[in-house]
Design a protein around this motif. Sequence first.
Motif, PDB file in Angstrom:
ATOM      1  N   ILE A   1       0.839  -1.208   0.000  1.00 20.44           N
ATOM      2  CA  ILE A   1       0.000   0.000   0.000  1.00 20.44           C
ATOM      3  C   ILE A   1       0.867   1.249   0.000  1.00 20.44           C
ATOM      4  O   ILE A   1       0.648   2.182  -0.772  1.00 20.44           O
ATOM      5  N   VAL A   2       1.877   1.243   0.864  1.00 17.07           N
ATOM      6  CA  VAL A   2       2.756   2.406   0.929  1.00 17.07           C
ATOM      7  C   VAL A   2       3.393   2.643  -0.432  1.00 17.07           C
ATOM      8  O   VAL A   2       3.419   3.759  -0.944  1.00 17.07           O
ATOM      9  N   GLY A   3       3.859   1.545  -1.032  1.00 16.96           N
ATOM     10  CA  GLY A   3       4.469   1.666  -2.350  1.00 16.96           C
ATOM     11  C   GLY A   3       3.508   2.252  -3.366  1.00 16.96           C
ATOM     12  O   GLY A   3       3.836   3.165  -4.139  1.00 16.96           O
ATOM     13  N   SER A   4       2.281   1.742  -3.362  1.00 20.31           N
ATOM     14  CA  SER A   4       1.293   2.235  -4.317  1.00 20.31           C
ATOM     15  C   SER A   4       1.035   3.711  -4.098  1.00 20.31           C
ATOM     16  O   SER A   4       0.895   4.485  -5.048  1.00 20.31           O
ATOM     17  N   LEU A   5       0.994   4.095  -2.825  1.00 19.64           N
ATOM     18  CA  LEU A   5       0.749   5.493  -2.536  1.00 19.64           C
ATOM     19  C   LEU A   5       1.854   6.364  -3.117  1.00 19.64           C
ATOM     20  O   LEU A   5       1.600   7.451  -3.635  1.00 19.64           O
ATOM     21  N   LYS A   6       3.087   5.852  -3.027  1.00 18.29           N
ATOM     22  CA  LYS A   6       4.195   6.611  -3.580  1.00 18.29           C
ATOM     23  C   LYS A   6       3.994   6.829  -5.082  1.00 18.29           C
ATOM     24  O   LYS A   6       4.179   7.926  -5.612  1.00 18.29           O
ATOM     25  N   VAL A   7       3.617   5.725  -5.733  1.00 17.52           N
ATOM     26  CA  VAL A   7       3.404   5.841  -7.177  1.00 17.52           C
ATOM     27  C   VAL A   7       2.305   6.854  -7.463  1.00 17.52           C
ATOM     28  O   VAL A   7       2.441   7.724  -8.321  1.00 17.52           O
ATOM     29  N   LEU A   8       1.226   6.739  -6.705  1.00 16.93           N
ATOM     30  CA  LEU A   8       0.113   7.657  -6.923  1.00 16.93           C
ATOM     31  C   LEU A   8       0.554   9.090  -6.681  1.00 16.93           C
ATOM     32  O   LEU A   8       0.167   9.998  -7.420  1.00 16.93           O
ATOM     33  N   LEU A   9       1.373   9.274  -5.668  1.00 14.47           N
ATOM     34  CA  LEU A   9       1.839  10.621  -5.360  1.00 14.47           C
ATOM     35  C   LEU A   9       2.582  11.201  -6.566  1.00 14.47           C
ATOM     36  O   LEU A   9       2.347  12.335  -6.979  1.00 14.47           O
ATOM     37  N   LEU A  10       3.456  10.380  -7.121  1.00 13.85           N
ATOM     38  CA  LEU A  10       4.190  10.853  -8.293  1.00 13.85           C
ATOM     39  C   LEU A  10       3.232  11.191  -9.421  1.00 13.85           C
ATOM     40  O   LEU A  10       3.381  12.192 -10.116  1.00 13.85           O
ATOM     41  N   LEU A  11       2.246  10.320  -9.590  1.00 10.95           N
ATOM     42  CA  LEU A  11       1.275  10.563 -10.659  1.00 10.95           C
ATOM     43  C   LEU A  11       0.586  11.903 -10.443  1.00 10.95           C
ATOM     44  O   LEU A  11       0.430  12.705 -11.375  1.00 10.95           O
ATOM     45  N   VAL A  12       0.191  12.137  -9.196  1.00  5.85           N
ATOM     46  CA  VAL A  12      -0.506  13.397  -8.917  1.00  5.85           C
ATOM     47  C   VAL A  12       0.414  14.581  -9.195  1.00  5.85           C
ATOM     48  O   VAL A  12      -0.012  15.589  -9.757  1.00  5.85           O
TER      49      VAL A  12
END
Lengths: 417, 180, 312, 150, 138
Positions: free
Chosen positions: C260-271
């Motif tokens: 989950i943390v990893g996915s959040l990081k990816v999402l953060l970059l996307l945002v």
Amino acid sequence: MKRTIIPIGPYHPLQEEAGFFQLQVEGEKVLDIDVDLGYNHRGIEKICEARTFDQIPFVVERICGICSTSHPLAYVQAVEEIARVQVPERALYIRTIIAELERLHSHLLWLGLAGHFIGYNTVFMWAWRYREPVLDIMEEMTGNRQNYAMMKIGGVRRDILEQDLPKIRKMAEDLRPVLDMFVGAVMDDPVIHARTKGVGVLTPEDARRYGAVGPTARASGLAIDVRKDDPYAAYDRLDWKVITGESGDVFAKAAVRLLEIAESIKIVLQCLDQMKPGEIDTKVKEIPPGEGIGRVEAPRGETFHYVRSDGSNRPVRHKVRAPSYVNVPTFKATCIGQTVSDATIILAAVDPCYSCTERMAVVDAGAGKRPVEQYDLVAVSQREGQKMLRSLAGKVAQTTLEKKLAEGYRRIGWKAC
Amino acid sequence: MAKAGKKTASSTTPQKKRLLVDLEVCASCAECVTRCDYFYHPENNGMLSVRERATMSVVCRRCENPLCVSVCTRDALEKDADGVLRRYTMRCVGCKSCSIACPFGTLFPEIIPYAVSVCDYCAGRLRKDEVPVCVGSCPLHAVRFEEVDEDIPSPAERGVRVDDHLVAHALPWKKEGAKR
Amino acid sequence: MSPLWMAFLILVFPGFAFTFAFAMAFAWIDRKVTARVQWRVGPPFLQPIYDFVKLLGKEVIVPLGGAKVLFLLAPLLGLSAATLASTLVWQANLWPRPGRGFVGDLIVAVYLLTIPSLSVILGGFASNNRVASLGSSREMKMILSYELPFIVALIVPIVNAGGSIRLGEILLGQSAVSHPSGILAFIAAILCMQAKLGLVPFDAAEAETELMSGPFVEYSGAPLAAIRLTRSMMLFVMPVFLITVFWGGITTEGGVLSVIVGSLKVLLLLVIVILLRNTSPRIRIDQAIRFFWGPFVTGMAVLAVVLSLLGA
Amino acid sequence: MKEREELVTKIEEKLAGKAVSSRRDIPNRMYVYIEGEDLPEAVRLLFDELSGRYVILTGVDTPVGVEVLYHFSFDRVGLVVTLRVLLDKDKPEIDSITPIVRGAEWIEREIHELLGVEFVGHPNMRRLILAEDWPKGVYPLRRSYGKNTT
Amino acid sequence: MSLKLKALCKSPWIFHVNTGACNNCDIELVDALTPRFDVERFGILLVGSIRHADALVVTGGVTRQAAPRLKRLYEQAPKPRLVIACGSCACSKGIFHDGYHMAGPVDQIVPVDIYIPGCPPKPEAIIDGVVKLLKKVA
Ligand code: SF4
Ligand code: SF4
Ligand code: SF4
Ligand code: SF4
Ligand code: SF4
Ligand code: SF4
Ligand code: SF4
Ligand code: SF4
């Protein structure tokens, strides 16, 4: 490097109209421009000559949807000049309100499109979002979002209802913070500065040579505004400023437009305060023979209509000169030597719309020939031409011609001229 | 209009030719739709305006309470000082209500067009022995170009000189005769 | 590794099918968030898939006088490169053991990530269209400008991971963006990513208003679908790649939470990507070059390398 | 307006000897009839010396000839000065003013195309506003062109 | 309904052609993209290249100069392609019907799939027209 030709249009995505600019480029640099605008030529001037005076406002407001009030207004002013009609007070205020609301929506529209031209779609969407309330008010007052059909020879077609006044006021006041936001967001953005400052500079001298008008000319420091210079409607009774810039670049043009929005809001609010109930129309009976000129400061500059009447209920000549017709050629002066990416925003800064230009023009892109040289050539050929003309057409021919004209004018009951 | 015409008439030479419209002969056949060489509008059909003026001058009964005027929603019809009907071209929308309203059938629908034309009687345009094009266009010779005597009979008897250039002719009508 | 397993890796998980699904989702997020920023509602979730399927069903037109084979092959080249890159990166993320993968897979991944841009250039030049050619030449300049700082920035994690050029080891070598050098390099890399994705403000190559969509002008139907898919995949792969090399990636080691943390990081970059593209106008190609070569990006990346060599 | 009257006097002085006659029915509109051969000089006077702003040209076809109107605006005083020239119907020809007023290039070409006026010395008299397949020698704004009734 | 058509209805990309319109139709068309109306909700996108287009939205009665270009654009669009005549001008030449430079309404140049009358049609009307078109196609 090799020269290539990059077409912008005729069917280019966001340029709403079918302007056709061919940029001759070397790498990224624009060397010359070929302009071609005939796709919108609908022959409106000729159509008008077959319409009655009362029908023409509907035709001329369809010259263009953005200036859809400036054209009819200029036209009715020209006809009123022929018929020497005194328009009632209230009608003058209504005309002013409509014209300024049009300027509001037009400048917002421009802001959006300019944003889009430099790839800033957020500005595009936001500007158009805030433009909607203006259109809503228009719809409420006139019955249509565009093409308001408000102008009429001798007055206006509809009154503004009492109950609409607060709505207009609210809309105008709501626009003020929005405007501040845009001024902040657009005028202080470093990337926008980088893209617009010093780009596409139109010198005052070039502006004059090309006869540029409106924000395009005002950004170069020419304080020309028909509303002040030759006041019509109620402008001479109101307190407002002509906005001018100095640098003549894209940034200045944007700044002038943004600040003009504020002036427009001011004007609308003053009109609402000053307007008194009364007649809105003088019922014109007949249009005598004669000629008249109507000028209106449209959002993009002076709109010029020349109407000649022969005493029937149709004009014999109706000439339309819309602002873009003189503003678009300045593009040539400002764009050469710039890069392709800048070309679009320079173009956008003029706010070109070719519906009104309504004709096509091809500026010779003659390979390698710079415009300066062209004009040098002109001087020579012109001298030759003059010589020829002198030898061909002697005084005699000229005098007969004059007699003919005098005769013609006498017949239609004009003073000799 | 008529008044002004009378005044200036004395100053013109008696020999001058004028356009004569004989409304008794005219059958409203609309043949005289002609491209008359009027100064500007090339498609001008001046005959329409000539017939309109002639009709309003000599056929119209000059009602005291004209129905045509009251029926017009656009206030386009008015009687001038002489009681001659006038139509204001900027107001008329060509709805033809007036021709329906007129109890005497004076206003033929075809003579009140929406887009009006102008006739300048070809003044100054004609060289010697020329006649206006509209003259030749009428198959019944209801339109002529003639010298007309200065002392044409009074309106009540035969016809009416509308002005300097136009003479209209119609059967006489008398107010008394028009009574029941 | 059996060929079958290989094929499964590449075609299904974490290769094509997996990347496809996420690419579509990311494309949707991109459009939706953009729409929200612009006060709009935005497209429905399945919209990218509709678009894709529709394009597959459209006629394919090869421009007259274009290099037919190259024109049609270029999008596929880009697509396969993006797929392979995704496979590589995910492999490193999912099984981050030293020794897994192969030496230099980082280099290979970097190469693969460049290929979509190259394929765009090829396709543009193959279309025999002036606008496309100009777009291609811009894209070329863009690559020249951002590739240098990007690679310089990538040196930092390599140094920090003790000089390994295996993705898996780099991933293990840096637990988080703990060093100032790492942060600096990360920022530089994010800016390069924006350019690599061809998004505003660095989308001069396909500037819609100047060049109508640049190199893609002549593409229609399935090849266009491939191009768009490639771009969506890049939108997905690039953030994952960046967090892999700079920010600990998405590991399965720590169970669900770390995923989950990893996915959040990816999402953060996307945002970040989406916000960047929605809050700035496009900059000119010469400005872009100056920007990337100037002190702000290349300078920052070099500084980061120096710092990391000093051990900061 | 005093300023305006002064300007009008000045214009009248400058154009003296060139203007055949002039007319000013309302204070802010002035129509000056001049001979074709005086035109470039008159335009130069208005545009360069008196700094009038070029507005546009209007071409009108009349039975006695093609008339070309040159509108200039003097913005400070709100005056529009119109020079009018009548050209021979059979061979309408006039000096181009584009060398003096660059902005007049398009409109001269337009008038050339719509009315068949020849602008002598125009730098770039190419086909302009009508379609490429428009027949030669057909001028839509001429009186003789097509039907004109509603 | 085939999958192809279904997908097409879900994602009609439009390409805008102005063949002599007065800007109003065009503005209202673009207006449909902006926050108030936001046609991206329905998957409608305005695309920059004719090759990407599914539907040509033509505004304006076709002028003589624009007619051959319109034809060429139509031929360049990949099949299946639709043509939307937007505005009274496009449907019938509108107010400019007797202009000397008009080549005819859109349907005399290229086949038209749906007509959206109005001068200009409101954005709502444009959206309605597109929806009706998609229903017709489906
Ligand atoms: S300048 Fe012309 S095209 Fe532009 S808004 Fe005004 S009238 Fe319309
Ligand atoms: S052609 Fe003669 S008869 Fe026929 S309407 Fe005309 S004037 Fe009357
Ligand atoms: S035709 Fe004209 S004059 Fe007659 S009723 Fe109608 S508007 Fe009035
Ligand atoms: S023309 Fe006839 S239908 Fe039309 S408004 Fe007039 S009366 Fe009504
Ligand atoms: S009603 Fe008939 S007769 Fe009476 S004034 Fe009117 S037109 Fe003449
Ligand atoms: S007299 Fe002359 S102008 Fe009058 S209708 Fe006859 S031809 Fe026309
Ligand atoms: S607005 Fe009214 S009059 Fe005009 S077209 Fe529509 S229904 Fe007819
Ligand atoms: S239909 Fe109306 S709004 Fe649309 S282009 Fe034509 S005149 Fe303009």
